[in-house]
Design an enzyme around this catalytic site. Sequence first.
Site, short mmCIF file in Angstrom:
data_model
loop_
_atom_site.label_atom_id
_atom_site.label_comp_id
_atom_site.label_asym_id
_atom_site.label_seq_id
_atom_site.Cartn_x
_atom_site.Cartn_y
_atom_site.Cartn_z
N ALA A 1 49.45 49.72 48.57
CA ALA A 1 49.05 50.92 49.47
C ALA A 1 49.09 52.25 48.60
O ALA A 1 49.74 52.79 48.97
CB ALA A 1 50.64 51.00 50.41
N HIS B 1 35.99 32.90 50.98
CA HIS B 1 34.90 34.20 51.20
C HIS B 1 34.58 34.04 52.32
O HIS B 1 33.78 32.47 51.84
CB HIS B 1 34.17 34.17 49.71
CG HIS B 1 33.64 35.82 49.97
ND1 HIS B 1 33.02 36.19 51.06
CD2 HIS B 1 34.55 37.24 49.50
CE1 HIS B 1 32.73 37.78 50.67
NE2 HIS B 1 34.10 38.16 49.52
N GLU C 1 38.61 39.97 41.29
CA GLU C 1 37.69 38.72 42.22
C GLU C 1 37.83 37.90 41.01
O GLU C 1 37.31 36.84 41.34
CB GLU C 1 37.21 39.25 43.17
CG GLU C 1 36.55 38.07 43.88
CD GLU C 1 36.24 38.67 45.21
OE1 GLU C 1 36.81 38.47 46.28
OE2 GLU C 1 34.67 39.02 45.39
N ASP D 1 35.87 39.30 58.54
CA ASP D 1 35.74 40.91 59.10
C ASP D 1 34.65 40.55 60.67
O ASP D 1 33.88 39.75 59.72
CB ASP D 1 34.61 41.36 58.10
CG ASP D 1 34.67 43.10 58.39
OD1 ASP D 1 33.88 43.33 59.62
OD2 ASP D 1 34.71 43.97 57.61
#
Length: 357
Positions: free
Chosen positions: A125, A236, A306, A329
């Site tokens: 964060a 993914h 990634e 998503d």
Amino acid sequence: MEAAVCPCTAWGHSRSVLPEKVQVPLPSSSGLSPDRARPGLPQRSCYKASRPASCEITEDGLSPAPGADTLLTRCHGALSRCRRRDVLVLTPWLAPIIWEGTFNIDILNEQFRLQNVTVGLTIFAIKKYVVFLKLFLETAEEHFMVGHRVIYYIFTDRPQDVPRVPLRKGRRLVVLQVPAAARWQDVSMRRMEMISDFCARRFLREVAFLVCTDVDMRFRDHVGVEILSPLFATLHPSFYGATRQTFTYERRPQSQAYIPMDQGDFYYLGGLFGGSVSEVHRLTTACHQAMTTDRANGIEAVWHDESHLNRYLLDHKPTKVLSPEYLWDEQLLGWPAVMKKLRYVAVPKNHQEIRNR
């Protein structure tokens, strides 16, 4: 159960092991942020398992990696009837692909409770991403590893902004103060270095498994011990049914993350991976070293950490693969019928505003 013979170790290297294809309509958008969208892609395919619907698979995978922690290499009795015929449920190297309907969570929960396992969850964060912590932690307490011991490791440059969220018994939160970086790409890439460093400094002594994930997400359904394995990675959501020629691997030979066009198993996302602490230490150390070499040579991989993760997992096969149920998503990709559950989902956001402040 007699194990299937798999003559290859890389996806597509032997057509004799490829399962039958079935067409599943998927959105044309690609990636979990608008800057990765590639409209106009042809309909993608989802691979159907070649084993019959009544097959049995072990929850820890059929082919554990050499040297993997013994905790998961033999989970006796944790068998599940494979009720999925619309998706691939085994990799060519016989690691399970986890979808709804492929595991028995009651048996698994009991096994892990008997071993009193503690799971570490790493979250970064940095800068304004601290705003996502409250929702992340609240939904994690509702859905993540419920009934098991958990340590949340919060890496942040703003420890004073970490919210106070009530935690269940046996769960605690540790704040690890780290410096920020000017670019979001650098924040992303430095995760590998920091996780590697803290694996040696404390994680090896405190937890059995690490789950490494993004903070700008929320848990929406069960995510439990079914994901745990010596080394796991997540498909993914925009590439799980695509051909490897469309994968956004690093294609420049000058980079340590380079993968040629004729190689590759799956495309894994950087937002959810993990395993035993020793395996995660090896992975993150190797990726950090590769990125350091690239930096010295004046090159940065196309998708940063990634890209290096995908290179590592091509050479070191995961012992378990998570389906896109485990990171999705819905705003970009909708909810196709193949997804029986959406377990861990992206929070709508303005990427440019969050990344650059």
